[in-house]
Design a protein around this motif. Structure first.
Motif, PDB file in Angstrom:
ATOM      1  N   THR A  47      10.609 135.411  20.113  1.00 42.31           N
ATOM      2  CA  THR A  47      11.415 134.226  20.405  1.00 42.31           C
ATOM      3  C   THR A  47      12.868 134.467  20.004  1.00 42.31           C
ATOM      4  N   TYR A  49      16.565 132.161  19.679  1.00 40.59           N
ATOM      5  CA  TYR A  49      17.215 130.854  19.740  1.00 40.59           C
ATOM      6  C   TYR A  49      18.702 131.043  20.067  1.00 40.59           C
ATOM      7  N   SER A  85      14.919 123.862  26.333  1.00 36.67           N
ATOM      8  CA  SER A  85      16.204 123.401  25.790  1.00 36.67           C
ATOM      9  C   SER A  85      16.101 121.956  25.340  1.00 36.67           C
ATOM     10  N   LEU A  93      20.298 123.238  22.105  1.00 36.46           N
ATOM     11  CA  LEU A  93      19.502 124.277  21.452  1.00 36.46           C
ATOM     12  C   LEU A  93      18.522 124.830  22.483  1.00 36.46           C
ATOM     13  N   LYS A  95      15.544 127.639  23.396  1.00 36.31           N
ATOM     14  CA  LYS A  95      14.503 128.495  22.823  1.00 36.31           C
ATOM     15  C   LYS A  95      13.973 129.395  23.926  1.00 36.31           C
ATOM     16  N   ILE A 613      18.921 125.007  14.288  1.00 41.15           N
ATOM     17  CA  ILE A 613      17.700 125.814  14.362  1.00 41.15           C
ATOM     18  C   ILE A 613      16.797 125.489  13.183  1.00 41.15           C
TER      19      ILE A 613
END
Length: 999
Positions: A47, A49, A85, A93, A95, A613
């Motif tokens: 993942t 961010y 998002s 943010l 992801k 985050i």
């Protein structure tokens, strides 16, 4: 060298075996001292961010001008699985989830490249986002808390950011986000709207004047004689009060300066949120470990650096380390080690009861720690850490580790009882069972072999455990063929003691058992099918009946709750309600039982994109409260949560609470999701999504075990919508940009429209200079109407002249998946396992009716991880059975005998599931591993019996299976009961975190 030659070599060179044992102990100690200590192994979640801020832009603007471009470009990245998002005012943010096996180094490089390309399409002034890799193990392990009775939050935050954080972030394994709770230090130009109107100056004119009067220009150079001189200019003021001397209006009439219109202060940016420690405003930095770092090492290094951190800041600011999660980690591991030691002692006692020979029992007990220490060395070589999975595997192996040594010792006794001399008895006994023991070892290893074929979180969890068990079993086998015969040769007498011989009770038991077998044998054509049908039926029935979840629930003595008030509630009101909730928690707990509490109210400031985050809130109406109770408080969290929900509904109307994971185990297993139940509705429009979302919420509320059912994001945010009349603006010689910048400076600050800086030369740090009208002044729509836009030839133009406004609602948050908007419904569970809840919710989704074309309703988050984990576990156990069957067929050269041996598996699984159901436990990662281990033990015992029976059959003995079971019933009983005894401490789970291992 085969196993028989290895046996001969060990007996011929016993000193070599002693040296090897000493080496095992020495290198194991070295390995333990250098291995990372954590709660879980590295999960390796693929993942990334991306956090992007653009202060002041609405959620709708951020989504359209920023988020959409990022999403479009990120879908080009190699290995991308999905782009999620979340977008609210001023921040988005994203992801990025990747497929298992993706080269994350290459993916990160591609993401950065796509970020640079996407920004070319974004509004001017879009700063670079924060891009970071993320792993499920990257969680907060504590908080550095800063408190001062004399200084403002802005001052404390500034010192924490520039004095402490540099020391803190350079510690190995630490990820250091900016401080929470304080606003970024800024130079504030607090404009008086009355004076602006009086002098005929618009906010934008004031901003422009300051930008021209305080500007960054390069220093020149003068070549004078032999010297090269630097010629710096004071284009940036040295003293912030000199900003007041910047002229705003010149020409005819007296000049107007900044000090005539505004007050210059050394303050902080507009408040977006507050941090509360024990109900008081404070500042804290989350101590977040990196995925590959040891929780224990990180915390110890932070604590060791505390005196230096304290020395770096003024004495009236105190820094402390709170919410220490390392204690939970180390206590859990200590409990597991204690359970393992007790299990080894109980195992030895069980062997002593059967063999009635302290020498043989001592040898068996000594092989257990040697096998475990050997496994630790191998785990170190394979880059594993000390965590609950590796230690759990070692503790799980204790019961079966005795199998190899116990069978060896028992067979030595058996040969001595037949009159053989000690040396011959040891040699023949070890030779006789060497092949069966090797086959048993291979079958047990086969049980764990499927872990190598798993993926994602299941593999990350099971592979370390499987390696721990496998290494321990291999070491146990080698020790049984080397250490055991060598020590037996030293300790055993030429003839076994009378107490060590088989007792009358065992002889009577064998006789009765033989008679029972004889009595049942004629009916085997009926009994065997009945056994198989009953076993398979029980397995099927209990598998559907027993609750299923990812990990056993553990009461860690702390909880986290998200408080939501009506959309648009001011942070001051949210703060008051948060304190009320904290007071309510204190009173419900009985008073003086809270060790510490931490809360964050409102939004994270736009200056620190990385902070979102670590902590996400959707608006000023949200707060996140974390409470840790004192040790021994006697509070049961499940019951306590129910009390809190009840009291909040009665005493805080309009408030909604939702509980989230607070302890390390819960945070890691949740994989970033706040609740175990999440339902995503993805349609062609938000209106359509909400239409079906409403139906689902109504149905979910009928399930008696669901709690905190709600939308995850605000569904309508109050707004004062301002409409500019472009025709009027043009007639008055103005543009939308002119009016908009004045409005931004008046309702927010100029930092978003005109960056301007001042340098604190004492600290060598630059801070922003921003113009704003105090928030307390702009408290009425009429104030917006009276914002001055221009003043030409004595004619003043106000906002009311070129714009109208109306109250309404706008979208407070946009959630998107692969560029498609969706809504999420969340819920918690009370008294129900995750597996059955997922099935019930699937039924509700299916009963919703035919979905419109293009709509999809799904359960992401923990449900997705749960289904993947259990699917791979089921596939794994089936694969293990196939591998065992093939191994047995190769060894015995008979499919019939192989089927006979694996026929014990349905009965073992049925018994395991039945005990889980009777004890009210769930089928989870831990209990699944227990079932797999039980299968391994059962197959091992079956091999021991069948091998002996086949030997007698080849010797043409009558009723070889009766003679075989008569010879092997004692070691089978001994190893089975020894394993049960070894598992008793884990089953009791008395220590901290022991509940994780009980199933």
């Amino acid at each position: 060298m085969n196993i028989i030659q290895f046996l001969y070599a060990s007996l011929r060179k016993p000193v070599t075996i002693v040296v090897a044992v000493i080496a095992i102990v020495f290198f194991a100690v070295v390995s333990i001292r250098t291995m990372p200590v954590d709660i879980f192994p590295k999960l390796g979640t693929p993942t990334i961010y991306v956090a992007q801020t653009y202060g002041g832009l609405s959620a709708e603007q951020i989504e359209g001008f920023v988020t959409s471009y990022y999403e479009y470009h990120f879908l080009y990245v190699t290995g991308i699985k999905s782009v999620e998002s979340k977008t609210i005012q001023g921040v988005t943010l994203l992801k990025l989830n990747f497929y298992e096996g993706t080269d994350m180094g290459q993916a990160t490089g591609e993401v950065v490249s796509m970020v640079n390309r996407a920004r070319a399409f974004m509004p001017p002034g879009t700063v670079s986002p924060f891009v970071t890799r993320f792993d499920g193990g990257s969680v907060a392990v504590g908080q550095l808390v800063f408190s001062s009775p004399t200084r403002s939050l802005g001052e404390v935050s500034d010192l924490a950011l520039f004095k402490v954080r540099p020391m803190f972030s350079t510690l190995p394994g630490v990820s250091a986000p900016p401080p929470f709770g304080g606003n970024q230090r800024s130079v504030l130009i607090k404009a008086d709207p009355n004076k602006l109107r009086s002098y005929g100056v618009s906010p934008e004119e004031l901003v422009t004047a300051i930008a021209k009067g305080n500007t960054i220009l390069p220093a020149g150079n003068l070549r004078v004689g032999d010297q090269m001189l630097i010629a710096p200019q004071n284009t940036v003021v040295d003293n912030i009060q000199d900003l007041g001397n910047i002229p705003v209006k010149t020409g005819s009439g007296p000049a107007v300066y900044v000090h005539d219109l505004a007050q210059v202060d050394n303050g902080a940016d507009i408040t977006a949120g507050y941090a509360l420690i024990n109900g008081k405003r404070s500042v804290y930095i989350p101590v977040t470990k990196r995925a590959d770092a040891s929780t224990w090492d990180v915390v110890q290094k932070v604590k060791a650096a505390l005196p230096d951190m304290q020395a770096a800041i003024p004495p009236d600011i105190k820094v402390s380390y709170e919410f220490d999660q390392s204690g939970y980690v180390i206590n859990s591991l200590k409990s597991l080690i204690t359970e393992g030691i007790l299990g080894a002692l109980l195992t030895g006692l069980m062997v002593l009861l059967f063999l009635r020979d302290w020498r043989g029992s001592l040898i068996v007990v000594l092989t257990i720690p040697l096998a475990l220490l050997s496994a630790v060395i191998c785990l170190k070589l394979f880059g594993q850490s000390i965590n609950i999975m590796t230690l759990g595997g070692l503790a799980l192996a204790i019961g079966i580790l005795v199998d190899e040594a116990t069978v060896t010792i028992e067979n030595i006794h058996h040969h001595q009882e037949k009159g053989e001399l000690k040396g011959r008895a040891i040699l023949e006994a070890c030779k006789e069972i060497a092949l069966p023991k090797l086959l048993i070892l291979l079958c047990i290893l086969a049980v764990f072999f499927p872990a190598f074929f798993m993926s994602g979180i299941p593999k990350a969890m099971f592979l370390p455990l499987s390696l721990a068990v496998g290494f321990a079993m291999i070491a146990s086998f080698l020790l049984s063929q080397s250490f055991v015969p060598v020590v037996a040769n030293w300790l055993f007498k030429d003839q076994p003691a009378e107490t060590a011989k088989e007792g009358k009770r065992m002889a009577r038991f064998k006789e009765r058992h033989g008679r029972l077998i004889n009595r049942l044998s004629p009916g085997r054509n009926i009994l065997i099918p009945v056994y198989l049908i009953l076993s398979f039926s029980l397995v099927a029935l209990l598998f559907l009946t027993v609750g299923k979840e990812l990990f056993p629930k553990v009461d860690a003595g702390q909880f986290q709750v998200r408080l939501r008030l009506p959309e648009g509630t001011r942070i001051e009101r949210t703060e008051a309600k948060t304190k009320q909730l904290l007071h309510l928690v204190d009173s419900l707990s009985g008073g003086n039982k809270i060790a510490i509490s931490s809360a964050y109210v409102g939004l994270v400031g736009s200056s620190y994109p990385v902070s979102v985050i670590h902590l996400w809130t959707s608006g000023p109406e949200e707060a996140l409260l974390k409470v840790k109770f004192i040790s021994g408080s006697g509070i049961k969290l499940d019951d306590f949560r129910e009390k809190v929900r009840q009291e909040v509904s009665e005493q805080m109307p309009g408030a909604h609470v939702s509980f989230e994971p607070a302890d390390l185990v819960g945070q890691v297993m949740s994989q970033g999701t706040g609740t175990p139940i999440q339902v995503q509705v993805l349609g062609k429009s938000l209106a359509q999504d909400r239409q079906f979302g409403k139906k689902i919420i109504e149905r979910l509320k009928t399930l008696p075990y669901l709690r905190d059912v709600a939308y995850s994001a605000p569904q309508g945010y109050p707004a004062m919508k301002i409409e500019f009349d472009r025709v009027k603006l043009g007639q008055l010689g103005l543009t939308v940009e002119d009016a908009g910048k004045s409005l931004a400076a008046a309702t927010s600050s100029s930092r978003f429209t005109q960056p301007n800086y001042w340098v604190d030369k004492a600290a060598g740090t630059a801070y922003q200079v921003q113009v704003q009208i105090p928030e307390l002044v702009m408290n009425d729509p009429a104030q917006v109407d009276n914002i001055l836009l221009s003043s030409n030839n004595g004619k003043q133009v106000y906002m009311r002249d070129v714009a109208t406004w109306k109250m309404g609602n706008t979208e407070g948050e946009f959630d998107r998946l692969n560029q498609k908007r969706f809504i999420t419904i969340t819920a918690n569970l009370q008294g129900k396992a995750l597996g059955p809840a997922i099935n019930d919710i699937d039924k509700i989704i299916n009963e919703t009716g035919k979905l419109p074309e293009g709509m999809k309703i799904q359960q992401p988050g923990q449900a997705e991880v749960f289904l993947q984990t259990f699917q791979e576990l089921q596939n794994g156990i089936l694969l293990a059975i196939v591998v065992i069957f093939l191994l047995l067929a190769v060894n015995f050269q008979s499919f019939r005998l192989s089927l006979v041996i694996i026929s014990v598996i349905p009965g073992i699984l049925a018994g395991s599931l039945l005990l889980l159901w009777i004890c009210g436990k769930t089928l989870n990662i831990q209990s699944y591993m227990g079932c797999i281990m039980a299968v391994g033990v059962a197959v091992a015992n079956a091999i021991l019996f069948v091998t002996q029976a086949e030997k007698y059959r080849s010797e043409k003995l009558q009723e070889p299976y009766l003679q075989g079971i008569k010879d092997r019933i004692r070691p089978i009983l001994m190893t089975s009961l020894a394993m049960i005894a070894g598992m008793v401490p884990m089953a009791l789970g008395l220590g901290e975190g022991g509940g994780k291992h009980r199933p």
